[in-house]
Design an enzyme around this catalytic site. Structure first.
Site, PDB file in Angstrom:
ATOM      1  CG  ASP A 208      71.571  27.365 -20.078  1.00 13.32           C
ATOM      2  OD1 ASP A 208      72.170  26.310 -20.353  1.00 13.32           O
ATOM      3  OD2 ASP A 208      70.344  27.426 -19.898  1.00 13.32           O
ATOM      4  CD  GLU A 245      73.095  25.333 -24.228  1.00 13.87           C
ATOM      5  OE1 GLU A 245      73.014  24.095 -24.200  1.00 13.87           O
ATOM      6  OE2 GLU A 245      72.394  26.087 -23.522  1.00 13.87           O
TER       7      GLU A 245
END
Length: 494
Positions: A208, A245
């Protein structure tokens, strides 16, 4: 000369590691990941055994596994505000997580964990309590459950200029306390956390907010991880699959190219452009050159998706389950076209950005329930259980390692193409019928359309197409048909 040889050896070793981190470690010909967003570990274990494995899925992306802050109303994003690395969340505890990983690996389904290396929780009035009962004082950057203290974080600052690399990578993303990944101590805690998950049998990680961390820090962390656990069926010396990401629309100061050598990268441009096309804002005929010609990353570096848990909640071109006809067409194209590492979304229903997952009066996540057709009925959407989507997972398996050929279009929004001599897809996104003799490239015979039905006991429950000795068949997709797509493959031959 000795120094040069050593430097060359280290360089080649680094290149080998990063290349290995692009390998999802799939079983056999399986090649589609599903994101079971906010599911409980016990439910994922059962889903692996009873649904995903029989239908040929390759892996599951799971929600963050480590302890998070408890926020009022229990919005989904509380999972992205960690306060320790204890494996206790609303999805279950460490024992339940380990059981899920083992059971899924046993049936050939790999587990990829969404991990939070960039930050800890944002500000909280007073003492915060996490899902494992751990106390923390985020406003003071005090997280005794790790432990972290203020010295382990970057100085607090707000991102006001997204073209300023320093702000993007050292200030606080939406107020979340920004860890200093250049610190040896912080690195050691992150590596310890990831290695524990590897020991439990996971196949890799979705990282993330990767663009908010310096690539050189991530390179060190990834390179320090253990090999995958051979007791879970991984080969010796296999590396964890990394997908990061990185939101890059093509004009970002921090670009995806800084990270694609370390592992795969989430290709957000894919999601945006496929949404524009199937919403009717770009003709499908242009999809013939889909992939790198559109400015996308190379296929082996791109984690591709129609929507994800973040952008499905945003207004704009991205499709989601609320436009089911277009969504199913886009997903069929996604899984049929030979580009990218494919992930499909499995959502829960939402009315606003903060809607929590389905939960009971005590705020416990509830298990999905299914109707007689296997569709979810109690607040879970479960797109992966829609026949039109899981059938295309089977299509993608059937045509793996074949080339795209015999592209046809009507100059507008009707298209078709083959995958070698193993599969054929046709799409009609016009307001009039597609009725055409088209080259399916398939061996002569009768084939079931896996979108409108299935092959059961030697018969088609939906449409069927007769393919002649030249590989041609009559294709009809009405403008008012329930689905605007038709798919044939060799494993659906009568």
């Amino acid at each position: 000369m000795i120094k040069f040889a050593l430097a060359l050896t280290l360089c080649l070793a680094g290149a080998s590691l990063s290349l290995a981190q692009h390998n999802p470690q799939w079983w056999g010909n399986r090649n589609t990941i599903v994101h079971l967003f906010e599911w409980k570990w016990s439910d994922i274990a059962e889903e692996c055994e009873t649904f995903l494995a029989p239908r040929g899925f390759a892996g599951v992306q799971v929600s963050p596994v480590n302890e998070n802050i408890i926020s009022a109303g229990r919005p989904w994003w509380e999972r992205y505000q960690p306060i320790s690395y204890k494996l206790t969340t609303r999805s279950g505890n460490e024992e339940e997580f380990a059981d899920m990983v083992r059971r899924c690996n046993d049936v050939g389904i790999r587990i990829y964990v969404d991990v939070l290396l960039n930050h800890m929780s944002g500000d909280f009035d007073g003492v915060a309590v996490g899902t494992a009962g751990t106390e923390a004082e985020p406003s003071k950057k005090s997280f005794p459950g790790v432990p972290y203290s203020a010295q382990d974080f970057h100085p607090s600052c707000e991102i006001t200029d997204w073209n300023d690399r320093f702000q993007v990578q050292q200030c606080e993303l939406v107020g979340l306390k920004d860890l200093n990944q250049h610190s040896d101590y912080v690195r050691s805690k992150l590596i310890e956390f990831l290695d524990h998950l590897i020991e439990l049998g996971v196949a890799g990680f979705r990282v993330d907010a990767a663009k908010h961390m310096a690539a050189e820090d991530l390179e060190y962390i990834y390179g320090s991880l253990s090999n995958l656990n051979i007791e879970h069926g991984f080969p010796h010396n296999a590396r964890p699959f990394i997908f990061q990401e990185v939101i890059d629309h093509g004009h970002e100061t921090v670009s995806r190219e800084e990270y694609n050598g370390l592992g795969a990268v989430t290709e957000f441009r894919f999601s945006e452009e496929i949404g524009r096309a199937f919403r009717g804002n770009n003709a499908l005929k242009w999809l013939q050159s889909w992939g790198t010609d559109w400015g996308f990353l190379s296929s082996e570096q791109a984690l591709t998706f129609v929507d994800n848990h973040d952008n499905q909640r945003d207004m704009g071109s991205v499709l989601n389950y609320k436009s089911p006809r277009q969504y199913k067409m886009a997903t069929a194209f996604h899984l049929a076209y030979p580009y990218g590492i494919s992930r499909v979304m499995s959502s829960f229903a939402f009315d606003d950005h903060d809607t929590p997952p389905p939960q009971d009066a005590q705020e416990n996540i509830i298990s999905p329930e299914f109707d007689e057709d296997g569709a979810c009925v109690n607040g879970w959407i479960c797109e992966h259980r829609w026949r039109q989507i899981y059938a295309m997972v089977g299509f993608k398996n059937a045509v793996r390692d074949t080339e795209l050929s015999a592209w046809w279009d009507n100059g507008d929004n009707q298209i078709s193409f083959c995958r070698g001599n193993k599969g054929f897809l046709a799409v009609n996104n016009n307001q009039y019928d597609l009725s055409q003799e088209l080259n399916t490239c398939l061996p002569a015979g009768e084939y079931c359309d896996v979108i409108s039905g299935s092959l059961i006991d030697g018969a088609c429950t939906g449409k069927s197409v007769h393919v002649n000795e030249h590989g041609y068949g009559y294709i009809h997709i009405g403008s008012d048909d329930f689905d605007g797509v038709l798919a044939l493959h060799v494993n659906a031959k009568v």
